[in-house]
Design a protein around this motif. Structure first.
Motif, PDB file in Angstrom:
ATOM      1  N   ALA A   1     -17.698  17.584   8.508  1.00  0.00           N
ATOM      2  CA  ALA A   1     -16.765  16.465   8.489  1.00  0.00           C
ATOM      3  C   ALA A   1     -15.416  16.985   8.008  1.00  0.00           C
ATOM      4  N   THR A   2     -14.369  16.301   8.443  1.00  0.00           N
ATOM      5  CA  THR A   2     -12.997  16.743   8.173  1.00  0.00           C
ATOM      6  C   THR A   2     -12.137  15.553   7.768  1.00  0.00           C
ATOM      7  N   ALA A   3     -11.513  15.644   6.619  1.00  0.00           N
ATOM      8  CA  ALA A   3     -10.525  14.630   6.226  1.00  0.00           C
ATOM      9  C   ALA A   3      -9.142  15.198   6.501  1.00  0.00           C
ATOM     10  N   HIS A   4      -8.319  14.428   7.186  1.00  0.00           N
ATOM     11  CA  HIS A   4      -6.999  14.941   7.579  1.00  0.00           C
ATOM     12  C   HIS A   4      -5.990  13.813   7.611  1.00  0.00           C
ATOM     13  N   TYR A   5      -4.724  14.179   7.501  1.00  0.00           N
ATOM     14  CA  TYR A   5      -3.669  13.206   7.709  1.00  0.00           C
ATOM     15  C   TYR A   5      -3.567  12.912   9.195  1.00  0.00           C
ATOM     16  N   VAL A   6      -3.307  11.641   9.496  1.00  0.00           N
ATOM     17  CA  VAL A   6      -3.257  11.242  10.900  1.00  0.00           C
ATOM     18  C   VAL A   6      -1.865  11.510  11.464  1.00  0.00           C
TER      19      VAL A   6
ATOM     20  N   ALA B   1       0.815  -1.216   0.000  1.00  0.00           N
ATOM     21  CA  ALA B   1       0.000   0.000   0.000  1.00  0.00           C
ATOM     22  C   ALA B   1       0.850   1.268   0.000  1.00  0.00           C
ATOM     23  N   ASP B   2       0.458   2.215  -0.848  1.00  0.00           N
ATOM     24  CA  ASP B   2       1.080   3.538  -0.865  1.00  0.00           C
ATOM     25  C   ASP B   2       0.381   4.480   0.100  1.00  0.00           C
ATOM     26  N   VAL B   3      -0.873   4.222   0.332  1.00  0.00           N
ATOM     27  CA  VAL B   3      -1.663   5.129   1.162  1.00  0.00           C
ATOM     28  C   VAL B   3      -2.699   4.305   1.934  1.00  0.00           C
ATOM     29  N   ILE B   4      -2.970   4.735   3.165  1.00  0.00           N
ATOM     30  CA  ILE B   4      -3.960   4.061   4.006  1.00  0.00           C
ATOM     31  C   ILE B   4      -5.114   5.019   4.239  1.00  0.00           C
ATOM     32  N   VAL B   5      -6.326   4.537   4.062  1.00  0.00           N
ATOM     33  CA  VAL B   5      -7.498   5.370   4.300  1.00  0.00           C
ATOM     34  C   VAL B   5      -8.302   4.793   5.461  1.00  0.00           C
ATOM     35  N   LEU B   6      -8.487   5.596   6.491  1.00  0.00           N
ATOM     36  CA  LEU B   6      -9.316   5.170   7.622  1.00  0.00           C
ATOM     37  C   LEU B   6     -10.741   5.632   7.350  1.00  0.00           C
ATOM     38  N   ALA B   7     -11.535   4.719   6.822  1.00  0.00           N
ATOM     39  CA  ALA B   7     -12.893   5.045   6.383  1.00  0.00           C
ATOM     40  C   ALA B   7     -13.871   4.773   7.529  1.00  0.00           C
ATOM     41  N   ARG B   8     -13.818   5.615   8.548  1.00  0.00           N
ATOM     42  CA  ARG B   8     -14.540   5.381   9.807  1.00  0.00           C
ATOM     43  C   ARG B   8     -14.012   4.121  10.491  1.00  0.00           C
TER      44      ARG B   8
ATOM     45  N   ILE C   1      -1.583   8.513   5.723  1.00  0.00           N
ATOM     46  CA  ILE C   1      -2.781   7.930   6.329  1.00  0.00           C
ATOM     47  C   ILE C   1      -3.832   9.027   6.406  1.00  0.00           C
ATOM     48  N   ILE C   2      -4.939   8.800   5.734  1.00  0.00           N
ATOM     49  CA  ILE C   2      -6.021   9.793   5.685  1.00  0.00           C
ATOM     50  C   ILE C   2      -7.173   9.299   6.545  1.00  0.00           C
ATOM     51  N   ASN C   3      -7.619  10.142   7.461  1.00  0.00           N
ATOM     52  CA  ASN C   3      -8.744   9.796   8.329  1.00  0.00           C
ATOM     53  C   ASN C   3      -9.916  10.729   8.037  1.00  0.00           C
ATOM     54  N   ILE C   4     -11.121  10.224   8.242  1.00  0.00           N
ATOM     55  CA  ILE C   4     -12.304  11.088   8.191  1.00  0.00           C
ATOM     56  C   ILE C   4     -12.816  11.243   9.620  1.00  0.00           C
ATOM     57  N   HIS C   5     -12.887  12.497  10.070  1.00  0.00           N
ATOM     58  CA  HIS C   5     -13.455  12.756  11.399  1.00  0.00           C
ATOM     59  C   HIS C   5     -14.834  13.361  11.212  1.00  0.00           C
ATOM     60  N   HIS C   6     -15.799  12.880  11.988  1.00  0.00           N
ATOM     61  CA  HIS C   6     -17.179  13.278  11.750  1.00  0.00           C
ATOM     62  C   HIS C   6     -17.567  14.536  12.506  1.00  0.00           C
ATOM     63  N   SER C   7     -16.725  15.572  12.359  1.00  0.00           N
ATOM     64  CA  SER C   7     -17.101  16.908  12.816  1.00  0.00           C
ATOM     65  C   SER C   7     -16.278  17.919  12.039  1.00  0.00           C
ATOM     66  N   PHE C   8     -16.674  19.184  12.173  1.00  0.00           N
ATOM     67  CA  PHE C   8     -15.908  20.271  11.593  1.00  0.00           C
ATOM     68  C   PHE C   8     -14.788  20.611  12.563  1.00  0.00           C
ATOM     69  N   LEU C   9     -13.653  19.939  12.413  1.00  0.00           N
ATOM     70  CA  LEU C   9     -12.519  20.178  13.322  1.00  0.00           C
ATOM     71  C   LEU C   9     -12.049  21.630  13.196  1.00  0.00           C
ATOM     72  N   PRO C  10     -11.546  22.232  14.296  1.00  0.00           N
ATOM     73  CA  PRO C  10     -11.255  21.628  15.590  1.00  0.00           C
ATOM     74  C   PRO C  10     -12.430  21.580  16.552  1.00  0.00           C
ATOM     75  N   ALA C  11     -13.641  21.814  16.111  1.00  0.00           N
ATOM     76  CA  ALA C  11     -14.785  21.624  16.999  1.00  0.00           C
ATOM     77  C   ALA C  11     -15.031  20.127  17.180  1.00  0.00           C
ATOM     78  N   PHE C  12     -15.303  19.731  18.382  1.00  0.00           N
ATOM     79  CA  PHE C  12     -15.742  18.366  18.648  1.00  0.00           C
ATOM     80  C   PHE C  12     -14.686  17.313  18.326  1.00  0.00           C
ATOM     81  N   VAL C  13     -13.492  17.535  18.848  1.00  0.00           N
ATOM     82  CA  VAL C  13     -12.449  16.521  18.787  1.00  0.00           C
ATOM     83  C   VAL C  13     -12.902  15.294  19.573  1.00  0.00           C
ATOM     84  N   GLY C  14     -12.417  14.124  19.163  1.00  0.00           N
ATOM     85  CA  GLY C  14     -12.593  12.928  19.975  1.00  0.00           C
ATOM     86  C   GLY C  14     -13.902  12.206  19.752  1.00  0.00           C
ATOM     87  N   ALA C  15     -14.394  11.550  20.791  1.00  0.00           N
ATOM     88  CA  ALA C  15     -15.511  10.613  20.639  1.00  0.00           C
ATOM     89  C   ALA C  15     -16.845  11.335  20.532  1.00  0.00           C
TER      90      ALA C  15
END
Lengths: 300, 300, 300, 300
Positions: free
Chosen positions: B234-239, B180-187, B204-218
């Motif tokens: 929603a926010t896609a970001h490098y981990v 793999a060249d790239v890892i995608v964390l799809a939830r 490594i690309i992650n999708i976080h289900h909020s408009f970061l930096p609001a609502f970090v975490g669980a």
């Protein structure tokens, strides 16, 4: 001058002279809508819009906004309020009944940034904000000439660390003298005292220049720039004691890219700020906003 | 089956067989564009797109993305890399040169929520994501049948508190085997270890289900509901090692009202999540994203 | 008064005194970027932004916008233009080279609706539109006081069926006397003659109050209401002989529902109109817009 | 398989077994809301949501959507319909009363493009579209395997100039056999005959791949490209005899630039198309859409 002519204000006032709005909240149970609508029918009213919202079953609270037309509203308003009292009591309602043609009195606080103030003045003059802007209060003299050219009194009350309590006394006096129903902080960069907040609970609207709860506090555009967000935003909310934590009325965002520096973010942000604040103030003036807990219901 | 036919893949590969992309960053100074474009001209290349970005004068860093066409790219690619070396050295450049027709290998991690995974699979099959999806890894067996119906290997590697280090070894082996060249964390609702992050830094690309930096975490939708926001995002970001704090690639929002309960927020949010993640992955695959500091440059 | 102070204008002018912009278009072929960037490097310029666009292979036309910094630009500008001539000739280029610190002269035409005019004036005073607003021309006297309070000459030239040719002579004289580089029709509800259009080809920007090509011509909000659209829009475009058919610079929309009557559509639409027009004018002033065929390239 | 488990469907059905929806329209006059809400109260119902809309005073028509909870709804539904009849008659109402737990039957028509179909299937399987998808009908065999993998019958009915009447007979038979309540044209590129339209008046939903009324008819992305618009859109509407002219249910747009060629417009457009269609179908299934004249009321 680019203002609504007296003739147009009067046309509006005339058009809505028999229009009333009720805002109601009470514990949910069957029969509320029936009771209210039956009452209004008996009074001879015609419901032209009604919207309701019930919270989840656990909390079970009912909220409603009704607009109705009633002949000779002016004379009969007090009688209707009286007649509604037993119904309100039997459902344990909090409610208000206002005439749509009565203009609310608005006091605007501003510092040096003029864009939010000007947006409000422009929408007011164009007839989009049906209200009386009774006074503008600032800690700086900059906007005096502009505000007075709209025929609105301008109080410049400088605020320093030393004179803050006294300055606030002056502000309260000015607001009180103006008979303000609602206070709008149009980029007023000072924190109001608890006393102020108490007197005008849920009647002070602030514009915060970020998408809350991101970037609470000072210099939100600098914070946004550092975090590298792809959207910047603005939030209009009622002011409570905790900074930038009151019930949110309206939010919106604007797409940005890596190209924007802080200055450009501020410039783009100004467009969002003035739009968001103007919407929130408009909804408040039209009695569309109800607060429950730390949230708002905004009726369409 | 709703997949790009081999014929269509080949058409794409054929169309772009002579298309290359360069990503360059170096300290800003006059002459960079001239040196690069002169070099490419000498090689016989035709620049079809170029975009640049220079940070503010203080930091003074130059970033560029160039797409060019060059006959017989496949054979000449290595020679060009070699020939560019002295220019890169003289400007102190970091750079990469990739062939547009080479498909990157993608490993997708997923837990139980399928919407982000399905969006990626759908866009892949429809030819919108030009890549090889080499493996899907999950801590649950739920999506096995679906993934395999796309002809993609599925590794179910359950993760518990006890077996976490060992499970991660298995994951690393699977990712590594897939090349793999790239890892995608799809939830994928687990935190990866520092070792993982180091090997795949900014891949490594992650999708976080909020408009970061609001609502970090669980439980960000629960947080959004409690705060009463008028937009969810929603926010896609490098981990990176710090939770939900890596460089943001893309964000978007969706308007909501007081009427939406947490379940409905989640449902509306799913649409934003899958769109935002798919865009971010697409841009990464097309070499449009450069990281500097904790921010990204996304070339159009 | 809410205007950019002379000090601030000067700061801006000073900041960008060595900033130039080139707009180039020519038939596509290898070596264009190399030739331009080599030339600029030889002149001692530092490219701070560059964007290019190539149409599809069939038409094969190349477009570029470059911003660069060059010491003593003012003195050297003419020399550079001269020196660039042979390069331009060898590639068959159309090009322009402008100094970013030179303010373009703007003439605004307006009828009775003031929102677009006021938005432009407000952005101008706040420094967002770097230009000289040299004259406002109207067929009505309504805005005279407002415009003059900004220190801008106001020409009221009534237009009737009978006096149209003569009125247009007066308009042309006023525009010409003001030395206008660009004309903005800020809800000017009259059609300009071909002669006007010829003199100012691709330098007259109009705001049309619909999402073109939907609802061409008169009363677009009434048309939108009758069709029951769920979004209303606005379009800024260069004026050509065919009504509402010129190259589109910018468009945006606003969500509406069945609840909005025509008056409310107009009110909501005003916000979109003024935003879209202000953006388009800003891009034009920053030399970001190139026309090819009946379309525009808007460089970011 | 990524589908809502039977257990989850049942949970939903159970949760809403006592939930009913009324859609009402009648000439406006005082007392309508009182009559309806009094009736429901007498029946023991609790109104959980209600929305109304009254057209302008000239046309004076009243529209309402009510959701209520009523114990033992299943048994009592018919009785209530009966009991409501005199009220409906006295106000000259058109109305419907449906149980929220009854799944509507959907027939989907599709040609070769799969994105809209897949979006509907995905939302259906994830529980966002509460319905039975009873049959998919296509003039091509391409999607057979995919559709059947969802457990849905697939009818491939080729349509040619010669066999059109006969093919439509087969289609009508298939739709009829499936007992479809609503037909969704998910990029079905054929025109239905008047007979079809009559049988399913205001129950056939089409997605048109432009922002109507711009770009009616064939090849809208090509039209959009030629016109150089800065936003592309999609429109979901009820099908009527006049092509692309039926009542609009939902529209949305996507920003584009000069860089996008026709292929990329189509690709970006697919995202808008599937979102817009899915929203429109969802609202129809939840009885949120009322038609009057050539427009829709979409209750929130």
């Amino acid at each position: 001058m680019y203002r609504l002519s007296e003739r147009e204000w009067q046309a509006y006032t005339e058009k809505y002279k028999n229009r009333a709005r009720m805002l109601i909240s009470c514990p949910d149970r069957p029969g509320i809508v029936a009771a209210i609508s039956h009452f209004l029918y008996q009074q001879g009213a015609n419901i032209v819009q009604s919207d309701q919202y019930t919270t989840d079953p656990e909390t079970g609270r009912f909220f409603m906004r009704i607009e109705f037309e009633l002949t000779n509203l002016e004379e009969r308003c007090e009688v209707i309020r009286e007649a509604f009292r037993p119904i309100a009591a039997s459902f344990d309602m909090e409610y208000s009944l206002v005439q749509a043609s009565k203009r609310k009195k608005v006091a605007i606080f501003v510092s040096k940034e003029d864009h939010c103030l000007l947006e409000l003045l422009w929408r007011w003059k164009s007839g989009e904000l049906y209200a009386d802007i009774s006074v503008v209060i600032s800690n700086h003299p900059d906007m005096k000439e502009t505000v007075e050219s709209f025929g609105i009194p301008y109080h410049c009350i400088p605020v320093t660390k030393e004179n803050k309590p006294q300055a606030e006394e002056e502000q309260i006096a000015a607001v009180s003298e103006a008979g303000a129903d609602v206070i709008v902080l149009a980029r007023y960069m000072q924190i109001l005292s608890p006393r102020f907040l108490e007197d005008y609970a849920m009647r002070i609207i602030n514009i915060h220049h970020s998408f809350l709860p991101a970037f609470v506090g000072a210099k939100p555009y600098e914070q946004a720039y550092r975090r590298g967000v792809k959207l910047i935003g603005a939030t209009a909310h009622y002011v409570t004691e905790e900074l930038d934590a009151g019930p949110i009325i309206e939010q919106d965002v604007q797409r940005v890219t890596h190209q924007e520096d802080v200055e450009t973010l501020k410039q783009l942000g100004r467009q969002v700020e003035r739009t968001v604040l103007a919407r929130a103030v408009g909804w408040h003036l039209e009695d569309r906003v109800l607060v429950y807990g730390n949230k708002t219901i905004v009726f369409p």
